[in-house]
Each structure stands twice: as C-alpha cells, then as structure tokens.
Design a protein around this motif. Structure first.
Motif, PDB file in Angstrom:
ATOM      1  N   LEU A 210       0.810  -1.145   0.132  1.00  0.00           N
ATOM      2  CA  LEU A 210       0.091   0.133  -0.049  1.00  0.00           C
ATOM      3  C   LEU A 210       0.834   1.185   0.087  1.00  0.00           C
ATOM      4  O   LEU A 210       0.540   2.140  -0.767  1.00  0.00           O
ATOM      5  CB  LEU A 210      -0.890  -0.048   1.239  1.00  0.00           C
ATOM      6  CG  LEU A 210      -2.271  -1.079   1.235  1.00  0.00           C
ATOM      7  CD1 LEU A 210      -2.763  -1.168   2.663  1.00  0.00           C
ATOM      8  CD2 LEU A 210      -3.045  -0.385   0.162  1.00  0.00           C
ATOM      9  N   VAL A 211       1.927   1.311   0.804  1.00  0.00           N
ATOM     10  CA  VAL A 211       2.778   2.412   1.029  1.00  0.00           C
ATOM     11  C   VAL A 211       3.595   2.591  -0.531  1.00  0.00           C
ATOM     12  O   VAL A 211       3.460   3.758  -0.796  1.00  0.00           O
ATOM     13  CB  VAL A 211       3.704   2.281   2.118  1.00  0.00           C
ATOM     14  CG1 VAL A 211       4.870   3.343   1.963  1.00  0.00           C
ATOM     15  CG2 VAL A 211       3.074   2.106   3.289  1.00  0.00           C
ATOM     16  N   ARG A 212       3.827   1.559  -0.993  1.00  0.00           N
ATOM     17  CA  ARG A 212       4.819   1.624  -2.290  1.00  0.00           C
ATOM     18  C   ARG A 212       3.881   2.089  -3.338  1.00  0.00           C
ATOM     19  O   ARG A 212       4.188   3.135  -4.074  1.00  0.00           O
ATOM     20  CB  ARG A 212       5.293   0.296  -2.665  1.00  0.00           C
ATOM     21  CG  ARG A 212       6.202   0.161  -3.852  1.00  0.00           C
ATOM     22  CD  ARG A 212       6.521  -0.977  -4.200  1.00  0.00           C
ATOM     23  NE  ARG A 212       5.646  -2.295  -4.139  1.00  0.00           N
ATOM     24  CZ  ARG A 212       4.816  -2.551  -5.281  1.00  0.00           C
ATOM     25  NH1 ARG A 212       5.057  -1.911  -6.297  1.00  0.00           N
ATOM     26  NH2 ARG A 212       3.907  -3.537  -5.045  1.00  0.00           N
ATOM     27  N   LYS A 214       1.023   4.089  -3.228  1.00  0.00           N
ATOM     28  CA  LYS A 214       0.781   5.287  -2.969  1.00  0.00           C
ATOM     29  C   LYS A 214       1.948   6.318  -3.129  1.00  0.00           C
ATOM     30  O   LYS A 214       1.699   7.279  -3.833  1.00  0.00           O
ATOM     31  CB  LYS A 214       0.413   5.653  -1.272  1.00  0.00           C
ATOM     32  CG  LYS A 214      -1.050   5.131  -0.876  1.00  0.00           C
ATOM     33  CD  LYS A 214      -1.120   5.449   0.589  1.00  0.00           C
ATOM     34  CE  LYS A 214      -2.541   4.533   1.137  1.00  0.00           C
ATOM     35  NZ  LYS A 214      -2.800   4.879   2.637  1.00  0.00           N
ATOM     36  N   ARG A 215       3.024   5.908  -3.103  1.00  0.00           N
ATOM     37  CA  ARG A 215       4.432   6.596  -3.361  1.00  0.00           C
ATOM     38  C   ARG A 215       4.385   6.697  -4.812  1.00  0.00           C
ATOM     39  O   ARG A 215       4.609   7.837  -5.291  1.00  0.00           O
ATOM     40  CB  ARG A 215       5.551   5.902  -2.790  1.00  0.00           C
ATOM     41  CG  ARG A 215       6.724   6.834  -2.899  1.00  0.00           C
ATOM     42  CD  ARG A 215       8.114   6.176  -2.490  1.00  0.00           C
ATOM     43  NE  ARG A 215       7.744   6.013  -1.021  1.00  0.00           N
ATOM     44  CZ  ARG A 215       8.027   4.947  -0.381  1.00  0.00           C
ATOM     45  NH1 ARG A 215       8.326   3.739  -0.710  1.00  0.00           N
ATOM     46  NH2 ARG A 215       7.743   4.949   1.146  1.00  0.00           N
ATOM     47  N   GLU A 216       4.062   5.557  -5.735  1.00  0.00           N
ATOM     48  CA  GLU A 216       4.053   5.816  -7.036  1.00  0.00           C
ATOM     49  C   GLU A 216       3.024   6.621  -7.605  1.00  0.00           C
ATOM     50  O   GLU A 216       3.302   7.306  -8.627  1.00  0.00           O
ATOM     51  CB  GLU A 216       3.888   4.331  -7.506  1.00  0.00           C
ATOM     52  CG  GLU A 216       4.904   3.320  -7.469  1.00  0.00           C
ATOM     53  CD  GLU A 216       4.710   2.062  -7.859  1.00  0.00           C
ATOM     54  OE1 GLU A 216       3.794   1.678  -8.338  1.00  0.00           O
ATOM     55  OE2 GLU A 216       5.640   1.050  -7.804  1.00  0.00           O
ATOM     56  N   GLU A 217       1.948   6.605  -7.099  1.00  0.00           N
ATOM     57  CA  GLU A 217       0.796   7.352  -7.527  1.00  0.00           C
ATOM     58  C   GLU A 217       1.198   8.879  -7.129  1.00  0.00           C
ATOM     59  O   GLU A 217       0.924   9.731  -7.968  1.00  0.00           O
ATOM     60  CB  GLU A 217      -0.593   7.140  -6.713  1.00  0.00           C
ATOM     61  CG  GLU A 217      -1.071   5.837  -7.127  1.00  0.00           C
ATOM     62  CD  GLU A 217      -2.481   5.646  -6.342  1.00  0.00           C
ATOM     63  OE1 GLU A 217      -2.688   6.595  -5.682  1.00  0.00           O
ATOM     64  OE2 GLU A 217      -2.900   4.569  -6.800  1.00  0.00           O
ATOM     65  N   PHE A 218       1.826   9.166  -6.241  1.00  0.00           N
ATOM     66  CA  PHE A 218       2.233  10.548  -5.768  1.00  0.00           C
ATOM     67  C   PHE A 218       3.242  11.074  -6.792  1.00  0.00           C
ATOM     68  O   PHE A 218       3.302  12.408  -7.326  1.00  0.00           O
ATOM     69  CB  PHE A 218       2.677  10.551  -4.293  1.00  0.00           C
ATOM     70  CG  PHE A 218       3.314  12.126  -3.802  1.00  0.00           C
ATOM     71  CD1 PHE A 218       2.392  13.083  -3.559  1.00  0.00           C
ATOM     72  CD2 PHE A 218       4.641  12.370  -3.843  1.00  0.00           C
ATOM     73  CE1 PHE A 218       2.728  14.201  -3.270  1.00  0.00           C
ATOM     74  CE2 PHE A 218       4.874  13.344  -3.775  1.00  0.00           C
ATOM     75  CZ  PHE A 218       4.070  14.691  -3.247  1.00  0.00           C
ATOM     76  N   MET A 219       4.167  10.227  -7.120  1.00  0.00           N
ATOM     77  CA  MET A 219       5.432  10.497  -7.989  1.00  0.00           C
ATOM     78  C   MET A 219       4.818  10.897  -9.376  1.00  0.00           C
ATOM     79  O   MET A 219       5.277  11.626 -10.142  1.00  0.00           O
ATOM     80  CB  MET A 219       6.314   9.505  -8.202  1.00  0.00           C
ATOM     81  CG  MET A 219       7.033   9.357  -6.876  1.00  0.00           C
ATOM     82  SD  MET A 219       7.882  10.969  -6.345  1.00  0.00           S
ATOM     83  CE  MET A 219       9.253  10.767  -7.574  1.00  0.00           C
ATOM     84  N   GLN A 220       3.565  10.111  -9.758  1.00  0.00           N
ATOM     85  CA  GLN A 220       3.014  10.171 -11.182  1.00  0.00           C
ATOM     86  C   GLN A 220       2.377  11.436 -11.357  1.00  0.00           C
ATOM     87  O   GLN A 220       2.450  11.968 -12.173  1.00  0.00           O
ATOM     88  CB  GLN A 220       2.062   9.065 -11.194  1.00  0.00           C
ATOM     89  CG  GLN A 220       2.769   7.760 -11.844  1.00  0.00           C
ATOM     90  CD  GLN A 220       1.920   6.553 -12.031  1.00  0.00           C
ATOM     91  OE1 GLN A 220       0.585   6.767 -11.976  1.00  0.00           O
ATOM     92  NE2 GLN A 220       2.190   5.344 -12.040  1.00  0.00           N
ATOM     93  N   LYS A 221       1.920  11.906 -10.169  1.00  0.00           N
ATOM     94  CA  LYS A 221       1.012  13.108 -10.241  1.00  0.00           C
ATOM     95  C   LYS A 221       2.088  14.312 -10.187  1.00  0.00           C
ATOM     96  O   LYS A 221       1.913  15.336 -10.914  1.00  0.00           O
ATOM     97  CB  LYS A 221       0.196  13.223  -8.821  1.00  0.00           C
ATOM     98  CG  LYS A 221      -1.069  12.318  -9.118  1.00  0.00           C
ATOM     99  CD  LYS A 221      -2.010  12.372  -7.810  1.00  0.00           C
ATOM    100  CE  LYS A 221      -3.179  11.697  -8.012  1.00  0.00           C
ATOM    101  NZ  LYS A 221      -4.067  11.742  -6.635  1.00  0.00           N
TER     102      LYS A 221
END
Length: 638
Positions: A210-212, A214-221
């Motif tokens: 889950l943490v990984r 969320k981090r990927e989604e944040f970096m994509q945005k």
C-alpha cells in the motif's frame, strides 16, 4: 523577626520607620539607594548587604519606596505579603497628604502608622504559622495498600501474551485508519484512479505494498513538474557555464618574490629600525595624550541628523507641547500596557548582543520603574518605555566608581612609589596588544613605563612584548626626555613563577624610578582552577593599584560567565581576608561589531565596574574612552 521597616519618598524624606532588632537602618538603606535605585538595577526586588537581606517595593504613582530588612540566614515567607499589605494601607490612609507633592507637606504631616504596622505584622506572622504542615502519607492510605498481593505478582508468560495482543490491536487500528482516510474520496477521483487502493483484483494488499503504491501515485502526479523545473535549471546552468572574460583585479600583478616579501630588511643579521611610516600612523591621540571619546555613529546616522534638523518654529511648538504634556495627565501605566512593548525591547536587546538574563532584568527594572506612573496626554506607551530604558542604560554605563588613572599615577608619584596595573582575562582577547596601547597613551602623557612579562606560559609572549617595547622606545627615545629611559621590559623567560616576577618588577621599578608598572599575565579560562589560583596569588601578593579585566566585545552571554567566574575565583582562591576583585574593564575589538554593542551593557551590569578603555583597532592610537550616550544610541538603533 524583622530588623527594620522604613517608608521614604524618592526625594529622600523618611516618612516613617520601624526599628526592630537592629539599632539603625541608615547604612543598609543607603547601600540600597546607591547600588540599586540610583544605578537602575531594580529588576530583582531583593538586595543583600553584609548580613542583611533587603526587600523593597516602589510606588511610582506617589513616588514612595517601601523597604524591609531582616537577617539573610532567616527564611521569612510572610515578607512579600507584609510589604503588599503595608503599601496598600499606607497609601490609602495618607493619600491626601502624599498627593500634595510638596516637601513641606510631607515634613509637616504626621504619619502615625506604628499600631497599624504592628497589627499587619502580627497578622502576617500568624498566617504563616497557621499554615497546615505537610504530613507524610501512611501506607494504609496509599493505592498500593488497596491492591491484593496476587495482583502484584508478575507473570512473564501473561505479560508477553498481553504485549502480542496490544501490538495486533495497534496494527489493525492503523490499517483501519488508512482505509478510512482513503474511503471518503470523491467519486470523480475514484473513477480516475480505477480500482480502490486497498485491493487489486479482489486480493487485499499488504501494508508495504500500500505504501509503495501510494508513493508511485504521488510521483506520477507531481513528478512531471519537477522534471520540467530540473531540466530548465540544468539548461540555465549550462548557459551560465564559464566566464566571458576573466576578471582583472585593480591591484593585480605578477606574484614575484620581491612583491610578496614583507619581512623587515636586515643588515648583518640585525633588523633595521625604520619607523617613520609607523610614527606617522601612530600619532593619532588628542593633544597632550588625551583619550578621544568613543564614536559609535555611522555616516548614515550623521546624514539623517543633518537632513532632519528641527527649525525654530518646531522648537517653540515642541516647548509648548512639552509644557502641555507636563500639565495634562492621562491614565497610569500597568504591566499589561507595557508587556508587548517590553517583549519587543527584550528581543531587540538580545539581538544587539546583550546577555539574555540581563535583558530580562533590564526590562523588569523598567517595568518596576514605570508601573503606576501617570503618562502624559501626548506620549505613547512605546515612547515612554523606550525613554525609560535609555535612561537606565546610560545610568548603568556610568557606574558609581570612576577610574582616573592619570590622577592616581600622580598621587603615587607624590608618594615615591610606582603605580601598578595588572591585566587579566581569557585567551586571545588582546591583553598584550592593549597593554601596549595603554603604554603608548601613558608615554604620551609623560609617564615612564615598565612592562612586566608575567606570561611565562604562552610561546612567544615575551618576544611580543619585546617587539612592542622596541617600537615604543623608537617613538619616545631617551634623547627626547633628557636621557631618561621611558619604556623598558622586565622579563625572566618562561616557566617561572608569575607572582615572583611581578614582585621583582615592582621592586626594580621603585629603585629605577619608573612611574607605572604594567603586569601582563597569561590568558586562562574561567573554569581552570589551578590557573585561577595562580592569578589570585599574584594579585594577593603584589596588591596592584588597579586590576583590569580584558574582554572582547564579540561575546554575549559568555561575557557574564567570564566576569562572574573571574570575580568568584579571585574571591575563593585569595589568601586575604578581604579579597581583591576586578576594578575595571578593557573592552577590545570594538571595531568589529558595528552596532551590536551589548557586551558593554552586560559587563557593566553584572559587575558595576566601569569600562576604562575601549580598543578600536590595531595601531597604538586606537584607544578610546567610553561614551555612554553614543553606545546607548547605537544599542537602541533599529
């Protein structure tokens, strides 16, 4: 039991006095007036004089002072309450007599306050006696006695099980909170993001996944904007790479050995003494060797003063408004009115290098001075507090004892003995350099000087003083003084006892007819007990006429620590019944601090000793006397 209680006006008229154990209160009260009230040191409402503790309270509205004295070995808890009660009752009872504000009315007034005071004293003593004593709690009253013995037996297996359960509960709570924070998202965002964050194809994800994710989604945005900015920064950096043309320095040239050789030319191994340029640079003191006043003003301040010169009409209007301001009264000041202004003043003082504790005590003193005072109609709280603080700072920088070295040296000449000055301080503050400056000032005033090299620890200390002596001798050769040697160095090398060298130097000066002996000592930290003991021995054995502490203007809180511990060490390690402490201060490196002049305030406030000399540069003429108003103006400048 109280020794005395007295009430007097700020003009010096004693209105009423109670004599308890002591026969007279004149000495302690006079010491309080000299050391605290006149010196604007009212931050702490307590003062110790010999074996007495004095507590006082100021009434600024009626210009009264209430003072109570008792033995300092006693712990009287009712004294503060007694002062408040006496102050309240005396002010209310004799309000009309005091409000007339004339000395004749106060002298003619009858203040029969004995019975009222005894009643208040008796009530205060009884209130302190009837305070319920704290009794120790019995074991039966404690919570431990109420627990059964079985509950106090530890079981390690059960403890481990409880820890495992608690850790599982905490993990479940964290997962629940994560899902709760994700759940209330809008439907639009859910459609855009696709499947829910907590599951993928119907399979629940672990916490790390889950943490990984969320981090990927944040970096994509947010990653695209950062990439663009980093690319633009790289392109700008690549454009700015390299200089179009190398800079040509105005004094640049070929680095030859001849240009870089600044050593003194020698002939047959002995240095040539060519001091014509140095003499032209050094001749900077006033006529007759007078010390110039310290000037803290900058060019901007002078320009501002010239542009804002008041006209004659403004002066007459100012006088008229000043007269109206004295006649018309407004409300009296309270602590709440001054709190915000004093807080800004305190921060301003600390920013100007005043020690934090002393800044607090200064603001507290100003608050005690102004509390209850009636303001003028045309004056603001800020201007009133600022003016009171300026007056207090000027008073602090002008201590009660003034050091006049020239007068004292002439008095020693009449007694046919040398005047002895000892320099002490921590390492690297400029003791030897400023000793040479003071030597030059004394030579300019026609006094002969013997320099005693008592720094037998630091490598090069004797050679430094020898160089200064040679240069000073070139400036004042014996030919200009009827063949009399005006400056000489007395040294015995390294590793010797400093107190013995100082004693021999004083005896040599007495036999040879020198006017002044300047004793240079080794730098030492205030926490070094063996070195502080050696310094106390040197001062006790030789009894110098003046002990000068050399401190630099760059320090803030450290200045207070150095002075307090130096004085304490001299008192603790001295063999005399009345130990000799620091008499004055030499403030060095004043040219490096601009308007951050707070060290001068910190040093004089903590010791009540004057700043005798101020060092402002590297040449012999860079020695000044302290100008209190100039220092305070620089301190209060925004």
């Amino acid at each position: 039991m109280l020794d005395f209680f007295t009430i007097f006006s700020k003009g010096g008229l004693v209105l009423w006095c109670f004599q308890g154990v002591s026969d007279s209160c004149t000495g302690p009260v006079n010491a309080l007036i000299r050391s605290v009230l006149l010196q604007e040191r009212g931050g702490n409402n307590s003062f110790t004089h010999e074996a007495l503790t004095l507590k006082y309270k100021l009434d600024n509205q009626f210009e009264l002072v209430f003072v109570v004295g008792f033995q300092k070995i006693l712990t009287l808890t009712y004294v503060d309450k007694l002062i408040d009660d006496v102050h309240r009752l005396f002010r209310d009872k004799y309000r009309t007599e005091i409000q007339q504000q004339s000395a004749l009315s106060l002298l003619n007034g009858t203040f029969d306050f004995q019975n009222d005071f005894l009643r208040l004293l008796r009530e205060a003593e009884e209130s302190s006696k009837f305070r319920a004593p704290t009794t120790m709690k019995k074991f039966e009253d404690s919570e431990k006695a109420k627990k059964p013995v079985k509950s106090m037996i530890e079981n390690r297996v059960e403890k481990q099980k409880e820890k495992a359960k608690n850790s599982k509960k905490r993990g479940a709570k964290k997962e629940g909170s994560d899902s709760n924070t994700v759940a209330p998202n809008k439907a639009v965002s859910a459609e855009k993001s696709g499947p829910p964050v907590g599951a993928e194809n119907g399979v629940e994800l672990s916490k790390e996944e889950l943490v990984r994710r969320k981090r990927e989604e944040f970096m994509q945005k947010h990653g695209k904007g950062t990439e663009k900015s980093s690319k633009s920064l790289k392109s700008d950096a690549s454009k700015e790479k390299g200089k179009k043309a190398p800079r040509v320095w105005p004094l640049g040239g070929s680095a030859n050995e001849e240009v870089l050789d600044y050593s003194t030319p020698t002939t047959n191994g002995t240095p040539e003494v060519a001091l014509t340029e140095d003499i032209n640079l050094i001749r900077g003191t006033g006529p007759g060797g007078q010390l110039q006043d310290l000037d803290c003003s900058s060019d901007d301040d002078e320009a501002a003063q010239t542009t804002t010169k008041p006209s004659t009409t403004k002066g007459t209007l100012g006088g008229m408004f000043g007269m109206l301001k004295g006649l018309v009264g407004s409300k009296s000041l309270s602590r709440e009115d001054m709190e915000s202004v004093l807080e800004k003043m305190r921060d301003h003082l600390i920013a100007k290098n005043v020690a934090a504790d002393i800044a607090v005590q200064l603001c507290e003193s100003v608050a005690n001075k102004l509390e209850g005072k009636v303001m003028g109609t045309f004056s603001t709280v800020t201007s009133t507090v600022k003016q009171a603080l300026q007056e207090s700072l000027v008073q602090i920088l002008q201590p009660q004892r003034r050091v006049d070295m020239l007068r004292d040296i002439m008095d020693a000449q009449r007694r046919h003995r040398p005047y002895v000055v000892t320099f002490c301080g921590v390492n690297g503050v400029g003791k030897s350099t400023n000793l040479a400056k003071i030597s030059f000032w004394l030579l300019e005033n026609g006094f002969s000087v013997l320099i005693a090299a008592c720094d037998t620890f630091r490598a090069g200390a004797v050679e430094q003083l020898r160089t200064h002596t040679r240069r000073l001798s070139a400036l004042h050769p014996p030919e200009q003084h009827n063949g009399r040697t005006m400056v000489q160095l007395f040294e015995k090398g390294y590793g010797k006892d400093a107190a013995g060298i100082a004693m021999e130097a004083i005896a040599f000066a007495r036999n040879q007819g020198f006017d002044v002996v300047l004793v240079d000592t080794a730098g030492r930290m205030q926490d070094n007990a063996p070195l502080m003991t050696a310094l106390a021995k040197l001062i006790t054995v030789n009894t110098p006429d003046l002990v000068l502490f050399v401190g630099e203007a760059l320090v803030g809180n450290e200045a207070v620590d150095q002075l307090v511990k130096f004085n304490r060490a001299l008192a603790d390690h001295s063999m005399a019944q009345t130990p000799r402490l620091i008499d004055g201060i030499v403030l060095t490196k004043f040219d490096t601090i601009d308007d951050k002049v707070g060290a001068a305030i910190s040093m004089t406030y903590i010791t009540s000793k004057p700043i005798v000399f101020v060092g402002t540069g590297q040449t012999y003429c860079d020695l000044r006397s302290l100008n209190a108003k100039a220092v305070v103006a620089a301190l209060m400048k925004a």
